[in-house]
Design an enzyme around this catalytic site. Sequence first.
Site, PDB file in Angstrom:
ATOM      1  N   LYS A  11       0.826  -1.222   0.000  1.00 46.13           N
ATOM      2  CA  LYS A  11       0.000   0.000   0.000  1.00 46.13           C
ATOM      3  C   LYS A  11       0.858   1.269   0.000  1.00 46.13           C
ATOM      4  O   LYS A  11       2.081   1.214   0.201  1.00 46.13           O
ATOM      5  CB  LYS A  11      -0.930  -0.043   1.215  1.00 46.13           C
ATOM      6  CG  LYS A  11      -1.951  -1.184   1.156  1.00 46.13           C
ATOM      7  CD  LYS A  11      -2.967  -1.069   2.279  1.00 46.13           C
ATOM      8  CE  LYS A  11      -4.007  -2.175   2.184  1.00 46.13           C
ATOM      9  NZ  LYS A  11      -5.076  -2.015   3.191  1.00 46.13           N
ATOM     10  N   TYR A  51     -12.233  -2.000  -4.254  1.00 43.38           N
ATOM     11  CA  TYR A  51     -12.782  -2.167  -2.905  1.00 43.38           C
ATOM     12  C   TYR A  51     -14.314  -2.053  -2.879  1.00 43.38           C
ATOM     13  O   TYR A  51     -14.887  -1.765  -1.828  1.00 43.38           O
ATOM     14  CB  TYR A  51     -12.161  -1.138  -1.962  1.00 43.38           C
ATOM     15  CG  TYR A  51     -10.789  -1.551  -1.440  1.00 43.38           C
ATOM     16  CD1 TYR A  51     -10.634  -2.669  -0.623  1.00 43.38           C
ATOM     17  CD2 TYR A  51      -9.652  -0.815  -1.740  1.00 43.38           C
ATOM     18  CE1 TYR A  51      -9.398  -3.049  -0.130  1.00 43.38           C
ATOM     19  CE2 TYR A  51      -8.398  -1.186  -1.249  1.00 43.38           C
ATOM     20  CZ  TYR A  51      -8.286  -2.307  -0.444  1.00 43.38           C
ATOM     21  OH  TYR A  51      -7.052  -2.682   0.050  1.00 43.38           O
ATOM     22  N   THR A  93      -5.704  -7.173  10.489  1.00 49.80           N
ATOM     23  CA  THR A  93      -5.964  -5.907   9.771  1.00 49.80           C
ATOM     24  C   THR A  93      -5.515  -4.713  10.592  1.00 49.80           C
ATOM     25  O   THR A  93      -4.882  -3.784  10.083  1.00 49.80           O
ATOM     26  CB  THR A  93      -7.473  -5.786   9.457  1.00 49.80           C
ATOM     27  OG1 THR A  93      -7.879  -6.950   8.738  1.00 49.80           O
ATOM     28  CG2 THR A  93      -7.767  -4.542   8.640  1.00 49.80           C
ATOM     29  N   ASN A 114      -1.990   0.160   6.770  1.00 47.08           N
ATOM     30  CA  ASN A 114      -1.601  -1.162   7.282  1.00 47.08           C
ATOM     31  C   ASN A 114      -0.733  -1.947   6.287  1.00 47.08           C
ATOM     32  O   ASN A 114      -0.656  -3.166   6.329  1.00 47.08           O
ATOM     33  CB  ASN A 114      -2.825  -1.966   7.753  1.00 47.08           C
ATOM     34  CG  ASN A 114      -3.769  -2.337   6.627  1.00 47.08           C
ATOM     35  OD1 ASN A 114      -3.625  -1.875   5.506  1.00 47.08           O
ATOM     36  ND2 ASN A 114      -4.748  -3.167   6.936  1.00 47.08           N
ATOM     37  N   HIS A 117      -2.279  -5.565   1.506  1.00 54.04           N
ATOM     38  CA  HIS A 117      -3.597  -6.185   1.317  1.00 54.04           C
ATOM     39  C   HIS A 117      -3.376  -7.583   0.771  1.00 54.04           C
ATOM     40  O   HIS A 117      -2.481  -7.786  -0.055  1.00 54.04           O
ATOM     41  CB  HIS A 117      -4.448  -5.392   0.310  1.00 54.04           C
ATOM     42  CG  HIS A 117      -5.633  -6.170  -0.197  1.00 54.04           C
ATOM     43  ND1 HIS A 117      -6.826  -6.217   0.482  1.00 54.04           N
ATOM     44  CD2 HIS A 117      -5.781  -6.979  -1.289  1.00 54.04           C
ATOM     45  CE1 HIS A 117      -7.664  -7.006  -0.184  1.00 54.04           C
ATOM     46  NE2 HIS A 117      -7.053  -7.481  -1.259  1.00 54.04           N
ATOM     47  N   GLU A 128      -9.442 -10.835  -7.968  1.00 51.55           N
ATOM     48  CA  GLU A 128      -8.512  -9.714  -7.739  1.00 51.55           C
ATOM     49  C   GLU A 128      -7.284  -9.818  -8.654  1.00 51.55           C
ATOM     50  O   GLU A 128      -6.770  -8.797  -9.109  1.00 51.55           O
ATOM     51  CB  GLU A 128      -8.103  -9.674  -6.263  1.00 51.55           C
ATOM     52  CG  GLU A 128      -9.275  -9.306  -5.349  1.00 51.55           C
ATOM     53  CD  GLU A 128      -8.902  -9.205  -3.877  1.00 51.55           C
ATOM     54  OE1 GLU A 128      -7.736  -9.491  -3.515  1.00 51.55           O
ATOM     55  OE2 GLU A 128      -9.779  -8.833  -3.078  1.00 51.55           O
TER      56      GLU A 128
HETATM   57  P1  CMP Z   1      -7.544  -4.554   3.510  1.00 53.79           P
HETATM   58  O1  CMP Z   1      -7.098  -5.917   3.868  1.00 53.79           O
HETATM   59  O2  CMP Z   1      -6.909  -3.896   2.347  1.00 53.79           O
HETATM   60  O3  CMP Z   1      -9.131  -4.567   3.250  1.00 53.79           O
HETATM   61  C1  CMP Z   1      -9.942  -3.428   3.470  1.00 53.79           C
HETATM   62  C2  CMP Z   1      -9.232  -2.328   4.154  1.00 53.79           C
HETATM   63  O4  CMP Z   1     -10.020  -1.336   4.755  1.00 53.79           O
HETATM   64  C3  CMP Z   1      -8.422  -2.891   5.288  1.00 53.79           C
HETATM   65  O5  CMP Z   1      -7.311  -3.621   4.768  1.00 53.79           O
HETATM   66  C4  CMP Z   1      -8.058  -1.649   6.081  1.00 53.79           C
HETATM   67  O6  CMP Z   1      -6.833  -1.075   5.706  1.00 53.79           O
HETATM   68  C5  CMP Z   1      -9.155  -0.660   5.680  1.00 53.79           C
HETATM   69  N1  CMP Z   1      -9.894  -0.155   6.835  1.00 53.79           N
HETATM   70  C6  CMP Z   1      -9.937   1.128   7.209  1.00 53.79           C
HETATM   71  N2  CMP Z   1     -10.697   1.268   8.297  1.00 53.79           N
HETATM   72  C7  CMP Z   1     -11.148   0.047   8.641  1.00 53.79           C
HETATM   73  C8  CMP Z   1     -11.971  -0.476   9.675  1.00 53.79           C
HETATM   74  N3  CMP Z   1     -12.514   0.314  10.619  1.00 53.79           N
HETATM   75  N4  CMP Z   1     -12.205  -1.807   9.694  1.00 53.79           N
HETATM   76  C9  CMP Z   1     -11.674  -2.634   8.745  1.00 53.79           C
HETATM   77  N5  CMP Z   1     -10.886  -2.191   7.745  1.00 53.79           N
HETATM   78  C10 CMP Z   1     -10.636  -0.870   7.691  1.00 53.79           C
END
Ligand code: CMP
Length: 140
Positions: A11, A51, A93, A114, A117, A128
């Site tokens: 990311k 997304y 996550t 984070n 993904h 994907e």
């Molecule tokens: P990812 O695995 O890319 O899938 C969805 C993303 O939404 C997740 O990682 C997080 O980086 C992002 N995200 C932001 N806020 C939240 C939240 N409150 N709960 C879950 N995912 C979140």
Amino acid sequence: MTVQRTLSILKPDATERNLTGAINAMLEEAGFRIVAQKRVHLSEKQAGAFYAVHKERPFYGELVSYMMSGPVVVQVLEREDAVAKYRDIMGATNPANAAEGTIRKRFAESIERNSVHGSDSADNAATEIKFFFSDCEIVG
Ligand code: CMP
């Protein structure tokens, strides 16, 4: 368990801090082969479409803005049980809940920033991977 593929994204917080090589080293040490990889800057349309499954979630708008805020590295990873094994090495996550030794424990800054993904199922991995790569770009 047969060899499987999953979609990974490094990311914007990872590319911003020049962590592509460090994360790739963790992946290769964990037995993944990076069989496709490219650095792209997502448009709002691309980030929103990728997304779309989270469209109704309160964080969707911020997630889309964040994912288009800088370059990302999209990858296809291959190994036995790749979907589950990648989720193991990514960690939770929210990095506050991530286990020692995981990518998010080591590098993630927040639930949004984070670092990585990974697909959450074999079906989603197939969808994907197709979103970013044509068959001829994946070289096993
Ligand atoms: P990812 O695995 O890319 O899938 C969805 C993303 O939404 C997740 O990682 C997080 O980086 C992002 N995200 C932001 N806020 C939240 C939240 N409150 N709960 C879950 N995912 C979140």
